[in-house]
Write a protein that holds these residues in place. Structure first.
Motif, PDB file in Angstrom:
ATOM      1  N   LEU A 155      33.305  48.183  49.159  1.00  0.00           N
ATOM      2  CA  LEU A 155      34.716  48.518  49.009  1.00  0.00           C
ATOM      3  C   LEU A 155      35.362  47.471  48.118  1.00  0.00           C
ATOM      4  O   LEU A 155      34.732  46.470  47.751  1.00  0.00           O
ATOM      5  CB  LEU A 155      35.423  48.562  50.361  1.00  0.00           C
ATOM      6  N   SER A 156      36.613  47.684  47.755  1.00  0.00           N
ATOM      7  CA  SER A 156      37.290  46.741  46.869  1.00  0.00           C
ATOM      8  C   SER A 156      38.728  46.523  47.332  1.00  0.00           C
ATOM      9  O   SER A 156      39.301  47.339  48.053  1.00  0.00           O
ATOM     10  CB  SER A 156      37.268  47.249  45.424  1.00  0.00           C
ATOM     11  N   LEU A 157      39.293  45.392  46.902  1.00  0.00           N
ATOM     12  CA  LEU A 157      40.685  45.042  47.129  1.00  0.00           C
ATOM     13  C   LEU A 157      41.342  44.840  45.775  1.00  0.00           C
ATOM     14  O   LEU A 157      40.831  44.092  44.939  1.00  0.00           O
ATOM     15  CB  LEU A 157      40.801  43.761  47.962  1.00  0.00           C
ATOM     16  N   ALA A 158      42.468  45.502  45.548  1.00  0.00           N
ATOM     17  CA  ALA A 158      43.213  45.369  44.294  1.00  0.00           C
ATOM     18  C   ALA A 158      44.495  44.599  44.581  1.00  0.00           C
ATOM     19  O   ALA A 158      45.440  45.145  45.161  1.00  0.00           O
ATOM     20  CB  ALA A 158      43.520  46.748  43.707  1.00  0.00           C
ATOM     21  N   LEU A 159      44.533  43.311  44.176  1.00  0.00           N
ATOM     22  CA  LEU A 159      45.627  42.416  44.549  1.00  0.00           C
ATOM     23  C   LEU A 159      46.109  41.609  43.343  1.00  0.00           C
ATOM     24  O   LEU A 159      45.314  41.306  42.441  1.00  0.00           O
ATOM     25  CB  LEU A 159      45.165  41.448  45.641  1.00  0.00           C
ATOM     26  N   PRO A 160      47.387  41.226  43.323  1.00  0.00           N
ATOM     27  CA  PRO A 160      47.918  40.391  42.232  1.00  0.00           C
ATOM     28  C   PRO A 160      47.604  38.914  42.487  1.00  0.00           C
ATOM     29  O   PRO A 160      48.270  38.255  43.282  1.00  0.00           O
ATOM     30  CB  PRO A 160      49.421  40.665  42.281  1.00  0.00           C
ATOM     31  N   LEU A 161      46.613  38.371  41.806  1.00  0.00           N
ATOM     32  CA  LEU A 161      46.131  37.025  42.082  1.00  0.00           C
ATOM     33  C   LEU A 161      46.682  35.960  41.142  1.00  0.00           C
ATOM     34  O   LEU A 161      46.343  34.782  41.295  1.00  0.00           O
ATOM     35  CB  LEU A 161      44.593  37.011  42.019  1.00  0.00           C
ATOM     36  N   GLN A 162      47.521  36.345  40.185  1.00  0.00           N
ATOM     37  CA  GLN A 162      48.003  35.374  39.210  1.00  0.00           C
ATOM     38  C   GLN A 162      49.527  35.239  39.187  1.00  0.00           C
ATOM     39  O   GLN A 162      50.038  34.172  38.886  1.00  0.00           O
ATOM     40  CB  GLN A 162      47.533  35.766  37.797  1.00  0.00           C
ATOM     41  N   GLY A 163      50.256  36.293  39.495  1.00  0.00           N
ATOM     42  CA  GLY A 163      51.698  36.300  39.326  1.00  0.00           C
ATOM     43  C   GLY A 163      52.445  35.732  40.512  1.00  0.00           C
ATOM     44  O   GLY A 163      51.904  34.987  41.341  1.00  0.00           O
ATOM     45  N   PRO A 164      53.733  36.098  40.636  1.00  0.00           N
ATOM     46  CA  PRO A 164      54.581  35.567  41.718  1.00  0.00           C
ATOM     47  C   PRO A 164      54.078  35.910  43.116  1.00  0.00           C
ATOM     48  O   PRO A 164      54.395  35.196  44.068  1.00  0.00           O
ATOM     49  CB  PRO A 164      55.944  36.215  41.443  1.00  0.00           C
ATOM     50  N   ALA A 165      53.325  36.997  43.246  1.00  0.00           N
ATOM     51  CA  ALA A 165      52.833  37.411  44.564  1.00  0.00           C
ATOM     52  C   ALA A 165      51.472  36.813  44.891  1.00  0.00           C
ATOM     53  O   ALA A 165      50.816  37.257  45.837  1.00  0.00           O
ATOM     54  CB  ALA A 165      52.758  38.941  44.636  1.00  0.00           C
ATOM     55  N   ARG A 166      51.067  35.810  44.140  1.00  0.00           N
ATOM     56  CA  ARG A 166      49.738  35.227  44.342  1.00  0.00           C
ATOM     57  C   ARG A 166      49.560  34.687  45.755  1.00  0.00           C
ATOM     58  O   ARG A 166      48.507  34.888  46.377  1.00  0.00           O
ATOM     59  CB  ARG A 166      49.519  34.109  43.322  1.00  0.00           C
ATOM     60  N   ALA A 167      50.566  33.994  46.294  1.00  0.00           N
ATOM     61  CA  ALA A 167      50.433  33.405  47.635  1.00  0.00           C
ATOM     62  C   ALA A 167      50.206  34.480  48.689  1.00  0.00           C
ATOM     63  O   ALA A 167      49.409  34.292  49.620  1.00  0.00           O
ATOM     64  CB  ALA A 167      51.678  32.587  47.962  1.00  0.00           C
ATOM     65  N   ILE A 168      50.898  35.606  48.539  1.00  0.00           N
ATOM     66  CA  ILE A 168      50.713  36.707  49.488  1.00  0.00           C
ATOM     67  C   ILE A 168      49.309  37.284  49.351  1.00  0.00           C
ATOM     68  O   ILE A 168      48.629  37.553  50.350  1.00  0.00           O
ATOM     69  CB  ILE A 168      51.783  37.785  49.250  1.00  0.00           C
ATOM     70  N   ALA A 169      48.859  37.482  48.113  1.00  0.00           N
ATOM     71  CA  ALA A 169      47.521  38.034  47.883  1.00  0.00           C
ATOM     72  C   ALA A 169      46.445  37.121  48.463  1.00  0.00           C
ATOM     73  O   ALA A 169      45.435  37.594  49.008  1.00  0.00           O
ATOM     74  CB  ALA A 169      47.294  38.248  46.389  1.00  0.00           C
ATOM     75  N   GLU A 170      46.650  35.813  48.360  1.00  0.00           N
ATOM     76  CA  GLU A 170      45.668  34.881  48.907  1.00  0.00           C
ATOM     77  C   GLU A 170      45.606  34.969  50.426  1.00  0.00           C
ATOM     78  O   GLU A 170      44.534  34.811  51.026  1.00  0.00           O
ATOM     79  CB  GLU A 170      46.004  33.459  48.460  1.00  0.00           C
ATOM     80  N   LYS A 171      46.744  35.226  51.075  1.00  0.00           N
ATOM     81  CA  LYS A 171      46.727  35.409  52.530  1.00  0.00           C
ATOM     82  C   LYS A 171      45.959  36.675  52.909  1.00  0.00           C
ATOM     83  O   LYS A 171      45.234  36.700  53.903  1.00  0.00           O
ATOM     84  CB  LYS A 171      48.150  35.462  53.064  1.00  0.00           C
ATOM     85  N   ILE A 172      46.142  37.719  52.128  1.00  0.00           N
ATOM     86  CA  ILE A 172      45.417  38.966  52.401  1.00  0.00           C
ATOM     87  C   ILE A 172      43.911  38.744  52.280  1.00  0.00           C
ATOM     88  O   ILE A 172      43.123  39.180  53.132  1.00  0.00           O
ATOM     89  CB  ILE A 172      45.889  40.085  51.455  1.00  0.00           C
ATOM     90  N   THR A 173      43.495  38.054  51.211  1.00  0.00           N
ATOM     91  CA  THR A 173      42.063  37.795  51.035  1.00  0.00           C
ATOM     92  C   THR A 173      41.528  36.860  52.122  1.00  0.00           C
ATOM     93  O   THR A 173      40.373  36.980  52.535  1.00  0.00           O
ATOM     94  CB  THR A 173      41.788  37.202  49.649  1.00  0.00           C
ATOM     95  N   GLN A 174      42.362  35.940  52.605  1.00  0.00           N
ATOM     96  CA  GLN A 174      41.940  35.062  53.692  1.00  0.00           C
ATOM     97  C   GLN A 174      41.647  35.878  54.953  1.00  0.00           C
ATOM     98  O   GLN A 174      40.616  35.703  55.601  1.00  0.00           O
ATOM     99  CB  GLN A 174      43.010  34.012  53.985  1.00  0.00           C
TER     100      GLN A 174
END
Length: 507
Positions: A101-120
């Protein structure tokens, strides 16, 4: 081989002659007058037919007995495939221990901190699942990269399930791209474009309707309310939330009236609130006349204090205040300055910081001292959900919805549980909270009912005094009696923080 062939021919001929002789003898008595010249050809003909039959039967069996390779046939040109469109094939579940499966997340922009929590959270869930014997191949796509759709297209077909995107622009780009073919998106968005949900994509996120439904269910079931006001900012978010609340309330048979206020112009809000509550004065004391029991305030927490002050200015301090999910985020950074102003208030949220959900304690233990929040819970729950789904290539919308409804009941959710109906539409049963000193706590129906009864009593006493001491009924129907004795709120532990100085209550 030659001996076998000769033996077979001799035996067939022998049996044939025996059959001819027997038949001839049997007919001899009946055909004594028949010329003998006709008997020989008949015998000879039957003998030849028997031999020929034996040869044909034996020739059909020759390939199985022959040690000589059969001659090769000339290759035939492939036949063209039929032109009619075949229905999509639903592949059976893989019996192997691996899922992709895959996760499509914004890892570079302003929402990076949120995306990192999701991946955690997803990484923790991956360890849990693989510890049970299932290998997860998780591909994380950065939707801030311009070629992320090319990366999506390059994924193997069995990577059919995509978590995300969490931004509307990224979802629209994927939807209109051939790269999305064969991928089932479970987006982290509050809403999808018209006609998409349950067909091209599904939601794995709370919606605006979920907020309204949580508030209305609480008010109807726990309080018996049927009359609401909406006081909302005259801007897109406020108008949309007000309309959703009005629609959902109408479905429950409730009466709703509303008024707007100008964003950023708080000096005007008391006058605009007066239109909602129907302000009247008795001996220069303001009193509301509108028959309301609760008021919905779809705005950020930063506006809450001033909105309450505007209602109090018009004599309205007896309504249950209904906030939206924005309140929770704001309270975490700035707890209420005057907690007693929020005794009669409720707001919804998809995450309970008290960690009361079944999977939340498991997630907390896995984080080794760090405290999870909604975003880590989202990633954690999605990976567990995807593992239960076991979606592979060749899916159809009905199959995705069926798998989602099956998976929803097999999970220990860390956030508020999500369900899907037969049309693939998601609904999340949000938690409800009340602001308190230092933060917020789970809403306590008994306490809110008791506080509401007390507010009605105070209102009636003020009205009696304003009218010169004569008794007067309250302007709205009496409150329902509490079902049981009030209970103290459940106070949630909060990090130590400097408390603001006490502020006098607004009269």
């Amino acid at each position: 081989m030659n001996s076998l062939l000769w033996f077979t021919l001799r035996q067939s001929a022998k049996h044939a002659r025996t059959g001819v002789i027997a038949a001839t003898q049997e007919k001899a008595a009946m055909k004594k007058n028949r010329p003998s010249s006709t008997k020989a050809p008949a015998k000879h003909l039957l003998f030849l037919l028997a031999v020929l039959s034996a040869c044909l039967l034996l020739s059909a069996c020759l390939p199985s007995f022959s040690s000589r390779p059969s001659p090769e046939r000339p290759p035939q040109a492939p036949q063209p495939a039929p032109q009619q469109q075949a229905p999509p094939t639903v592949h059976p579940l893989s019996q192997g221990p691996s899922l992709c499966l895959s996760l499509a997340l914004p890892l570079q922009g302003p929402a990076r901190a949120i995306a990192e929590k999701i991946t955690q959270g997803a990484s923790i869930a991956k360890r849990d699942i693989e510890g049970q014997g299932t290998i997860l191949n998780v591909r994380v796509l950065d939707t801030d990269q311009p070629d992320w759709l090319n990366q999506l297209a390059a994924l193997p077909p069995e990577c059919a399930l995509v978590g995300g995107p969490m931004q509307t622009a990224a979802y629209s780009a994927a939807k209109n791209s051939p790269a999305a073919a064969g991928r089932a998106f479970f987006t982290f968005l509050p809403q999808l474009e018209q006609g998409d949900e349950g067909f091209t994509a599904w939601r794995f996120f709370p919606s605006h309707q979920d907020q309204a439904d949580a508030l209305l269910s609480f008010m109807q079931i726990e309080m018996g309310f049927i009359s609401y006001g909406i006081f909302y900012p005259d801007e897109p978010y406020g108008r949309r939330m007000a309309e959703i609340f009005r629609q959902r309330a109408a479905l429950r048979g409730a009466v709703v009236q509303s008024a707007t206020y100008t964003p950023g112009a708080s000096a005007k809000w008391p006058d605009e609130a007066a239109k909602l509550v129907g302000r009247q004065e008795i001996n220069k004391t303001p009193f509301p006349t509108a028959n309301l029991q609760a008021v919905f305030l779809p705005d950020s927490w930063a506006s809450a204090d001033q909105l309450i002050t505007s209602l109090h200015y018009n004599g309205e301090d007896r309504l249950v205040l209904l906030g939206d999910s924005l309140w929770g985020t704001g309270i975490e950074s700035r707890p209420p300055a005057i907690p007693r102003n929020y005794q009669l208030s409720v707001f919804p949220a998809p995450w309970n910081p008290g960690l009361s959900a079944p999977g939340a304690q498991v997630l907390l233990a896995a984080m080794q001292g760090a405290v999870p929040d909604f975003w880590t819970g989202l990633g954690y729950d999605f990976l567990h959900f995807a593992a239960h789904m076991k979606l592979t290539a060749g899916w159809i919308p009905q199959l995705v919805t069926q798998r989602a409804t099956e998976a929803q009941g097999n999970m220990a959710w860390s956030m508020a549980p999500i369900t899907w109906d037969s049309q693939g539409r998601a609904a999340q049963a949000l938690f409800l909270f009340t602001p308190v000193a230092g933060g917020y706590t789970s809403a306590q129906p008994e306490q809110i009912r008791a506080d509401w009864v007390a507010a009605q009593t105070r209102f009636s006493e003020r009205l009696r005094i304003a009218q010169g001491g004569s008794s007067a009924p309250a302007l709205i129907a009496p409150a329902p009696e509490p079902a049981s004795a009030p209970v103290a709120p459940l106070w949630l532990p909060r990090p130590a923080a400097a408390q603001p100085p006490p502020v006098p209550a607004t009269p």
